[in-house]
Design an enzyme around this catalytic site. Structure first.
Site, PDB file in Angstrom:
ATOM      1  N   HIS A 193       0.826  -1.205   0.000  1.00  0.00           N
ATOM      2  CA  HIS A 193       0.000   0.000   0.000  1.00  0.00           C
ATOM      3  C   HIS A 193       0.860   1.255   0.000  1.00  0.00           C
ATOM      4  CE1 HIS A 193       0.881   0.693   4.265  1.00  0.00           C
ATOM      5  NE2 HIS A 193       0.608  -0.593   4.471  1.00  0.00           N
ATOM      6  N   CYS A 236       3.738  -5.242   6.046  1.00  0.00           N
ATOM      7  CA  CYS A 236       3.344  -4.803   4.706  1.00  0.00           C
ATOM      8  C   CYS A 236       4.496  -4.096   4.004  1.00  0.00           C
ATOM      9  CB  CYS A 236       2.152  -3.861   4.769  1.00  0.00           C
ATOM     10  SG  CYS A 236       0.638  -4.638   5.333  1.00  0.00           S
TER      11      CYS A 236
END
Length: 283
Positions: A242, A258
């Site tokens: 992201h 992430c």
């Protein structure tokens, strides 16, 4: 679109999740620079070899066999034999209905692979083939594969590939074996590292908060290796890719697992990567 849950640097259930403070929210999958590097292009694969082996029959699965979900995969599936392979996986498959997944060709059925997970269409990369059978990467578990008989599914062409190099803190996007872009990214911290091995794009989900630059996140099939190390609200999350609002994090180990991207890089990935796109994370 359906909502998936990211562990915000570890994607999770069906709704975007955020880490304490500015976090990396990655939820389940609901239903894109820097100068290119000169590393050799990944080799294409897998390609079935000519064989005269007989096709092993599939045992009829019991009706009460568990179904793979966003948070649960039954035990008993074999390890990915080549978790660090950079070979391009050009084929994926989409189950037309729930299909029994076996631990080996002609082996024991361990679970059903559904056609959708939380409303997201399931497409899994094919990593190996044997007569009458195809081995695929599994969602919601790390570095495990399952075997499917060659019926009941639709083949999907996978043109793209992503390689994340933790030591260099880079993410490289390839298409048809040709390197497209490489970006410097942020990765998991020492306590909550980005999971190593082969995985794939399970889907995409919306995010909440300006820290994500107003862009969707890509939810991966991978999950935290140590669910106990992440915040309680993220223990059922999946790892994701992201955008991030602060440039100072890029090149550092700071996330819940992430991969944090510059805004323009995330826009490029969102515009180009489809469900099933293989991702390989190497040291």
């Amino acid at each position: 679109m359906p909502a998936l849950v990211l562990a915000f640097c570890a994607l999770g259930g069906a709704a975007a999740v955020t880490e304490p403070g500015p976090v990396d929210p990655v939820a389940e999958p609901p239903t894109t620079a820097t100068a290119p590097t000169t590393s050799p292009a990944p080799k294409a694969g897998p390609s079935p070899s000519p064989t005269v082996d007989r096709v092993l029959p599939a045992t009829k699965p019991p009706e009460d066999l568990p179904v793979i979900s966003y948070v649960h995969v039954p035990k008993g599936f074999p390890a990915d034999p080549s978790p660090a392979s950079l070979a391009h996986l050009p084929e994926g498959l989409h189950p037309k209905h729930k299909l029994a997944v076996y631990d080996a060709p002609g082996g024991k059925p361990r679970a059903y692979l559904p056609s959708t997970i939380r409303g997201v269409t399931v497409i899994v990369p094919v990593v190996a083939k044997k007569p009458g059978w195809s081995a695929v990467l599994l969602p919601s578990v790390n570095r495990r594969i399952g075997w499917l008989p060659d019926h009941g599914w639709r083949a999907e062409t996978l043109r793209d590939q992503v390689v994340v190099r933790l030591g260099e803190r880079t993410l490289t996007w390839w298409r048809d074996g040709v390197q497209q872009k490489t970006w410097t990214v942020a990765i998991g911290s020492e306590r909550t590292p980005t999971p190593l091995g082969r995985t794939f794009v399970l889907g995409r989900t919306g995010t909440h908060g300006e820290v994500y630059a107003g862009l969707d996140a890509l939810v991966l099939g991978a999950v935290p290796d140590d669910r106990g190390a992440v915040a309680p609200g993220l223990k059922d999350a999946h790892t994701g890719i992201h955008a991030w609002y602060r440039k100072s994090v890029f090149g550092r180990n700071v996330s819940n697992g992430c991969v944090r991207m510059p805004k323009d890089a995330q826009e490029t990935l969102l515009a180009n990567l489809a469900a099933g796109t293989p991702i390989t994370v190497v040291a």
